[in-house]
Scaffold this active site. Structure first.
Site, PDB file in Angstrom:
ATOM      1  N   LYS A  47      33.404  34.053 -14.349  1.00 29.67           N
ATOM      2  CA  LYS A  47      34.633  34.286 -15.030  1.00 29.67           C
ATOM      3  C   LYS A  47      35.468  34.479 -15.279  1.00 29.67           C
ATOM      4  CE  LYS A  47      31.129  35.564 -18.252  1.00 29.67           C
ATOM      5  NZ  LYS A  47      30.063  35.858 -17.642  1.00 29.67           N
ATOM      6  N   ARG A  53      32.166  49.610 -13.510  1.00 31.41           N
ATOM      7  CA  ARG A  53      31.197  50.153 -14.548  1.00 31.41           C
ATOM      8  C   ARG A  53      29.593  50.658 -14.344  1.00 31.41           C
ATOM      9  NH1 ARG A  53      32.704  43.845 -16.175  1.00 31.41           N
ATOM     10  NH2 ARG A  53      30.690  43.719 -16.873  1.00 31.41           N
ATOM     11  N   ARG A  68      21.219  41.960 -18.389  1.00 29.21           N
ATOM     12  CA  ARG A  68      22.089  40.459 -18.664  1.00 29.21           C
ATOM     13  C   ARG A  68      21.766  39.226 -18.268  1.00 29.21           C
ATOM     14  NH1 ARG A  68      26.364  43.869 -14.776  1.00 29.21           N
ATOM     15  NH2 ARG A  68      28.011  42.304 -16.018  1.00 29.21           N
ATOM     16  N   ARG A  79      29.201  34.170 -27.040  1.00 29.83           N
ATOM     17  CA  ARG A  79      28.165  34.357 -26.157  1.00 29.83           C
ATOM     18  C   ARG A  79      26.877  33.844 -27.060  1.00 29.83           C
ATOM     19  NH1 ARG A  79      30.482  38.091 -22.710  1.00 29.83           N
ATOM     20  NH2 ARG A  79      29.187  38.496 -20.766  1.00 29.83           N
ATOM     21  N   ARG A 113      30.610  44.252  -6.945  1.00 28.80           N
ATOM     22  CA  ARG A 113      31.079  44.764  -7.881  1.00 28.80           C
ATOM     23  C   ARG A 113      31.193  46.090  -8.244  1.00 28.80           C
ATOM     24  NH1 ARG A 113      32.541  41.554 -12.781  1.00 28.80           N
ATOM     25  NH2 ARG A 113      30.723  43.197 -13.757  1.00 28.80           N
TER      26      ARG A 113
HETATM   27  P1  B4P Z   1      33.186  37.808 -13.008  1.00 27.76           P
HETATM   28  O1  B4P Z   1      31.405  36.827 -13.005  1.00 27.76           O
HETATM   29  O2  B4P Z   1      34.381  37.265 -13.063  1.00 27.76           O
HETATM   30  O3  B4P Z   1      32.512  38.520 -13.926  1.00 27.76           O
HETATM   31  P2  B4P Z   1      32.925  39.061 -15.343  1.00 27.76           P
HETATM   32  O4  B4P Z   1      34.056  38.339 -15.964  1.00 27.76           O
HETATM   33  O5  B4P Z   1      32.794  40.390 -15.850  1.00 27.76           O
HETATM   34  O6  B4P Z   1      31.127  38.690 -16.131  1.00 27.76           O
HETATM   35  P3  B4P Z   1      30.370  39.681 -17.044  1.00 27.76           P
HETATM   36  O7  B4P Z   1      29.850  38.775 -17.940  1.00 27.76           O
HETATM   37  O8  B4P Z   1      29.754  40.583 -15.856  1.00 27.76           O
HETATM   38  O9  B4P Z   1      31.870  40.946 -18.097  1.00 27.76           O
HETATM   39  P4  B4P Z   1      31.902  40.597 -19.144  1.00 27.76           P
HETATM   40  O10 B4P Z   1      33.173  41.670 -19.339  1.00 27.76           O
HETATM   41  O11 B4P Z   1      32.197  39.331 -20.585  1.00 27.76           O
HETATM   42  O12 B4P Z   1      32.736  38.457 -11.913  1.00 27.76           O
HETATM   43  C1  B4P Z   1      31.685  39.518 -11.155  1.00 27.76           C
HETATM   44  C2  B4P Z   1      32.594  39.604  -9.637  1.00 27.76           C
HETATM   45  O13 B4P Z   1      32.000  38.922  -8.929  1.00 27.76           O
HETATM   46  C3  B4P Z   1      33.201  41.000  -9.179  1.00 27.76           C
HETATM   47  O14 B4P Z   1      33.217  41.360  -8.557  1.00 27.76           O
HETATM   48  C4  B4P Z   1      34.436  39.262  -8.401  1.00 27.76           C
HETATM   49  O15 B4P Z   1      35.004  39.449  -7.498  1.00 27.76           O
HETATM   50  C5  B4P Z   1      32.973  38.679  -7.805  1.00 27.76           C
HETATM   51  N1  B4P Z   1      33.217  37.032  -7.687  1.00 27.76           N
HETATM   52  C6  B4P Z   1      33.597  36.140  -8.407  1.00 27.76           C
HETATM   53  N2  B4P Z   1      33.880  34.990  -8.055  1.00 27.76           N
HETATM   54  C7  B4P Z   1      33.381  34.677  -7.127  1.00 27.76           C
HETATM   55  C8  B4P Z   1      33.275  34.410  -5.052  1.00 27.76           C
HETATM   56  N3  B4P Z   1      33.311  32.826  -5.760  1.00 27.76           N
HETATM   57  N4  B4P Z   1      32.328  34.683  -3.929  1.00 27.76           N
HETATM   58  C9  B4P Z   1      31.903  36.020  -4.321  1.00 27.76           C
HETATM   59  N5  B4P Z   1      32.473  37.165  -5.274  1.00 27.76           N
HETATM   60  C10 B4P Z   1      32.887  36.607  -6.465  1.00 27.76           C
HETATM   61  O16 B4P Z   1      31.213  41.335 -20.683  1.00 27.76           O
HETATM   62  C11 B4P Z   1      30.554  42.789 -20.332  1.00 27.76           C
HETATM   63  C12 B4P Z   1      29.463  43.039 -21.496  1.00 27.76           C
HETATM   64  O17 B4P Z   1      30.459  43.212 -22.728  1.00 27.76           O
HETATM   65  C13 B4P Z   1      28.089  42.173 -22.122  1.00 27.76           C
HETATM   66  O18 B4P Z   1      27.047  43.182 -21.044  1.00 27.76           O
HETATM   67  C14 B4P Z   1      28.602  42.299 -23.448  1.00 27.76           C
HETATM   68  O19 B4P Z   1      27.496  43.680 -23.394  1.00 27.76           O
HETATM   69  C15 B4P Z   1      29.407  42.907 -23.943  1.00 27.76           C
HETATM   70  N6  B4P Z   1      30.533  42.088 -24.273  1.00 27.76           N
HETATM   71  C16 B4P Z   1      31.280  41.907 -23.890  1.00 27.76           C
HETATM   72  N7  B4P Z   1      31.631  39.843 -24.793  1.00 27.76           N
HETATM   73  C17 B4P Z   1      30.414  40.034 -25.417  1.00 27.76           C
HETATM   74  C18 B4P Z   1      30.485  38.772 -26.795  1.00 27.76           C
HETATM   75  N8  B4P Z   1      31.217  37.825 -27.255  1.00 27.76           N
HETATM   76  N9  B4P Z   1      29.697  39.582 -27.708  1.00 27.76           N
HETATM   77  C19 B4P Z   1      29.063  40.785 -27.342  1.00 27.76           C
HETATM   78  N10 B4P Z   1      28.959  41.347 -26.375  1.00 27.76           N
HETATM   79  C20 B4P Z   1      29.769  40.849 -25.514  1.00 27.76           C
END
Ligand code: B4P
Length: 191
Positions: free
Chosen positions: A14, A134, A146, A89, A128
């Site tokens: 995402k 993180r 998660r 979420r 990552r």
């Molecule tokens: P991504 O999947 O891009 O990771 P993300 O968006 O950061 O998702 P995540 O759910 O972990 O985090 P968020 O910040 O929303 O990529 C992951 C990895 O994969 C990267 O290293 C990338 O380079 C790699 N990658 C991507 N595409 C690839 C491909 N095609 N091939 C190989 N590698 C690839 O949330 C973090 C925390 O914040 C949550 O757990 C929660 O505690 C809190 N939070 C955030 N929003 C919230 C909400 N709305 N409500 C409640 N809590 C919330």
């Protein structure tokens, strides 16, 4: 304004894809994860309160993220629309977002859902951890939590969006460039 949700389990890409899509299509990228991590990095009271929840892989309270998003929506000008990343979420967050947008004469136009195999999700997040530092990527048990939280609390949003006819599944397996092309094809239809 055209508004997209980019959706999928942790590690589905995402954040990675949102940055590129926002640049290509002049969308305002709003990531609640990034906003919360910025609060933690700045050492704010809110960040301090949220950091232990996040490091366990749990969701922060709905009202915290709803308030953050409302403030950003009202302070944005000059883009084609919003790309909501990691928000909503929960179904409650989705209802709140829908209300917020409707009140301002907008709606959720499309929900782009990245489908990725479980093993691939874990592999990406473990990789990552070395780069991001993180805490929620470092511990495999937290990664599994998660993903479980996503299945239990976040995935029900798909049914909500399906009923509104805005659900768009996207194959999230493959290279970052290939997935970007697939997503771009769906975004283009609205702009
Ligand atoms: P991504 O999947 O891009 O990771 P993300 O968006 O950061 O998702 P995540 O759910 O972990 O985090 P968020 O910040 O929303 O990529 C992951 C990895 O994969 C990267 O290293 C990338 O380079 C790699 N990658 C991507 N595409 C690839 C491909 N095609 N091939 C190989 N590698 C690839 O949330 C973090 C925390 O914040 C949550 O757990 C929660 O505690 C809190 N939070 C955030 N929003 C919230 C909400 N709305 N409500 C409640 N809590 C919330």
């Amino acid at each position: 304004m055209v508004n997209f949700l980019i959706f999928g389990p942790p590690g589905s890409g995402k954040g990675t894809q949102s940055v590129r899509l926002a640049e290509k299509f002049n969308l305002t990228h709003l990531s609640t994860g990034d906003m919360l991590r910025a609060e933690i990095a700045a050492g704010t009271d809110l960040g301090t309160r949220m950091s232990s929840i996040m490091s366990r892989g749990e969701l922060v309270p709905d009202e915290v993220v709803i308030e953050m998003i409302a403030a950003r929506i009202d302070n944005t000008e000059g883009s084609e629309g919003f790309l909501f990343d990691g928000f909503p979420r929960t179904v409650a967050q989705t209802e709140a977002l829908e209300k917020m947008l409707n009140k301002r004469g907008m709606k959720i136009d499309s929900m782009l859902v990245l489908d990725v195999d479980h093993d691939e999700l874990v592999k990406r997040l473990v990789l990552r951890a070395d780069l991001s530092g993180r805490p929620d990527d470092r511990d495999p048990a937290v990664i599994e939590n998660r993903i479980d939280v996503y299945r239990a609390k976040t995935e029900p949003i798909i049914e909500f969006c399906r009923q509104r006819g805005i659900y768009q599944p996207v194959n999230g397996m493959g290279t970052i460039d290939d997935i970007f092309e697939r997503l771009s094809g769906f975004v283009k239809k609205f702009l």
